[in-house]
Write a protein that holds these residues in place. Structure first.
Motif, PDB file in Angstrom:
ATOM      1  N   SER A   1      81.841  27.250  33.168  1.00 22.53           N
ATOM      2  CA  SER A   1      81.961  26.099  32.293  1.00 22.53           C
ATOM      3  C   SER A   1      81.496  24.877  33.079  1.00 22.53           C
ATOM      4  O   SER A   1      81.761  24.774  34.282  1.00 22.53           O
ATOM      5  CB  SER A   1      83.408  25.911  31.859  1.00 22.53           C
ATOM      6  N   SER A   2      80.806  23.969  32.411  1.00 21.39           N
ATOM      7  CA  SER A   2      80.336  22.772  33.129  1.00 21.39           C
ATOM      8  C   SER A   2      81.516  21.919  33.591  1.00 21.39           C
ATOM      9  O   SER A   2      81.387  21.128  34.523  1.00 21.39           O
ATOM     10  CB  SER A   2      79.390  21.963  32.252  1.00 21.39           C
ATOM     11  N   ASN A   3      82.677  22.083  32.960  1.00 23.63           N
ATOM     12  CA  ASN A   3      83.879  21.328  33.358  1.00 23.63           C
ATOM     13  C   ASN A   3      84.375  21.710  34.744  1.00 23.63           C
ATOM     14  O   ASN A   3      85.135  20.959  35.355  1.00 23.63           O
ATOM     15  CB  ASN A   3      85.011  21.561  32.369  1.00 23.63           C
TER      16      ASN A   3
ATOM     17  N   ASN B   1      72.410  17.030  36.330  1.00 23.73           N
ATOM     18  CA  ASN B   1      72.690  17.614  35.026  1.00 23.73           C
ATOM     19  C   ASN B   1      73.309  18.995  35.256  1.00 23.73           C
ATOM     20  O   ASN B   1      72.736  19.809  35.989  1.00 23.73           O
ATOM     21  CB  ASN B   1      71.378  17.725  34.232  1.00 23.73           C
ATOM     22  N   VAL B   2      74.457  19.252  34.648  1.00 22.56           N
ATOM     23  CA  VAL B   2      75.161  20.517  34.841  1.00 22.56           C
ATOM     24  C   VAL B   2      75.054  21.338  33.554  1.00 22.56           C
ATOM     25  O   VAL B   2      75.413  20.859  32.483  1.00 22.56           O
ATOM     26  CB  VAL B   2      76.643  20.284  35.191  1.00 22.56           C
ATOM     27  N   THR B   3      74.533  22.569  33.679  1.00 20.60           N
ATOM     28  CA  THR B   3      74.416  23.456  32.516  1.00 20.60           C
ATOM     29  C   THR B   3      74.967  24.831  32.855  1.00 20.60           C
ATOM     30  O   THR B   3      75.153  25.166  34.028  1.00 20.60           O
ATOM     31  CB  THR B   3      72.952  23.609  32.062  1.00 20.60           C
ATOM     32  N   VAL B   4      75.192  25.620  31.809  1.00 19.55           N
ATOM     33  CA  VAL B   4      75.700  26.984  31.980  1.00 19.55           C
ATOM     34  C   VAL B   4      74.724  27.937  31.281  1.00 19.55           C
ATOM     35  O   VAL B   4      74.871  28.222  30.105  1.00 19.55           O
ATOM     36  CB  VAL B   4      77.119  27.118  31.387  1.00 19.55           C
TER      37      VAL B   4
ATOM     38  N   ILE C   1      76.399  28.738  36.911  1.00 15.16           N
ATOM     39  CA  ILE C   1      76.307  27.313  36.620  1.00 15.16           C
ATOM     40  C   ILE C   1      75.030  26.812  37.284  1.00 15.16           C
ATOM     41  O   ILE C   1      74.746  27.165  38.433  1.00 15.16           O
ATOM     42  CB  ILE C   1      77.517  26.530  37.173  1.00 15.16           C
ATOM     43  N   SER C   2      74.274  26.007  36.553  1.00 20.08           N
ATOM     44  CA  SER C   2      73.043  25.444  37.092  1.00 20.08           C
ATOM     45  C   SER C   2      73.213  23.930  37.194  1.00 20.08           C
ATOM     46  O   SER C   2      73.655  23.279  36.259  1.00 20.08           O
ATOM     47  CB  SER C   2      71.874  25.785  36.168  1.00 20.08           C
ATOM     48  N   VAL C   3      72.839  23.382  38.365  1.00 18.86           N
ATOM     49  CA  VAL C   3      72.921  21.942  38.596  1.00 18.86           C
ATOM     50  C   VAL C   3      71.518  21.444  38.914  1.00 18.86           C
ATOM     51  O   VAL C   3      70.925  21.866  39.904  1.00 18.86           O
ATOM     52  CB  VAL C   3      73.881  21.614  39.764  1.00 18.86           C
TER      53      VAL C   3
ATOM     54  N   ASP D   1      83.688  19.027  37.290  1.00 17.55           N
ATOM     55  CA  ASP D   1      84.094  17.650  36.987  1.00 17.55           C
ATOM     56  C   ASP D   1      84.802  16.974  38.160  1.00 17.55           C
ATOM     57  O   ASP D   1      84.749  15.757  38.297  1.00 17.55           O
ATOM     58  CB  ASP D   1      85.007  17.599  35.757  1.00 17.55           C
TER      59      ASP D   1
ATOM     60  N   ASN E   1      78.275  14.447  37.640  1.00 13.81           N
ATOM     61  CA  ASN E   1      77.484  14.285  36.419  1.00 13.81           C
ATOM     62  C   ASN E   1      76.708  12.965  36.373  1.00 13.81           C
ATOM     63  O   ASN E   1      75.943  12.737  35.445  1.00 13.81           O
ATOM     64  CB  ASN E   1      78.350  14.449  35.170  1.00 13.81           C
TER      65      ASN E   1
END
Length: 186
Positions: A34-36, A57-60, A66-68, A39, A53
């Motif tokens: 999860s991108s959370n 950019n944080v994606t799943v 998780i990809s940053v 956080d 953030n």
């Protein structure tokens, strides 16, 4: 309503403690990405600490990945370091301006650690709620002392503040139990 204290303000502050607690719980990982989860990561960027953030950019892309995507090439090392130092148990893989973070399967020991962290978050939320209660009670005592409200009003309002506190503490306990169950689920 007496002129002693503002119950809406007390409720708003207690709701704020619950919201912060929910946000903390969302940052604890269970079995899915999860991108959370990132956080809580603070990156040393441009001379100050910034939330992840605000520099990436944080994606799943997958359930266990998780990809940053870091916006500034020069920040990749700082982001990598910040993720490793956040004590989340992640080991990012640097790929140019992107970081891939595979989520390993949670073992029993890591699950228990996460439950302890959740309990810490819950205790912090309860302390925040108790501070709000203390402020409300102090305001009531001051209002009675100043003659703004009667002793009976002060007692009635104190009971109301205590009831509000008990309800919020019960909500914190319920959220903690739900999260604990989610973390321990294999």
């Amino acid at each position: 309503m007496s002129e002693g204290i503002d119950f809406k303000d007390i409720q708003r502050r207690m709701d704020g403690a619950i919201a912060a607690f929910k946000s903390d719980l969302a940052s604890l990982r269970t079995g899915r990405a999860s991108s959370n989860l990132l956080d809580v990561v603070q990156v040393e960027a441009y001379g100050s600490k910034m939330p992840l953030n605000q520099v990436a950019n944080v994606t799943v892309p997958e359930p266990r990945m998780i990809s940053v995507s870091v916006w500034d090439k020069q920040m990749v090392g700082a982001v990598d370091r910040a993720i490793r130092e956040a004590n989340l148990g992640f080991n990012p893989i640097v790929d140019g301006q992107n970081l891939r973070i595979p989520l390993p399967e949670l073992n029993e020991e890591r699950r228990k650690e996460l439950v302890k962290v959740a309990h810490t978050y819950a205790e912090n939320a309860k302390v925040a709620v108790r501070h709000v209660r203390r402020d409300g009670m102090d305001d009531l005592k001051k209002a009675e002392k100043d003659g703004d409200i009667s002793q009976d009003d002060q007692r009635r309002d104190s009971d109301r503040v205590q009831k509000m506190t008990d309800e919020v503490i019960t909500e914190v306990d319920r959220l903690l139990a739900d999260k604990e169950k989610e973390i321990m689920q294999v």
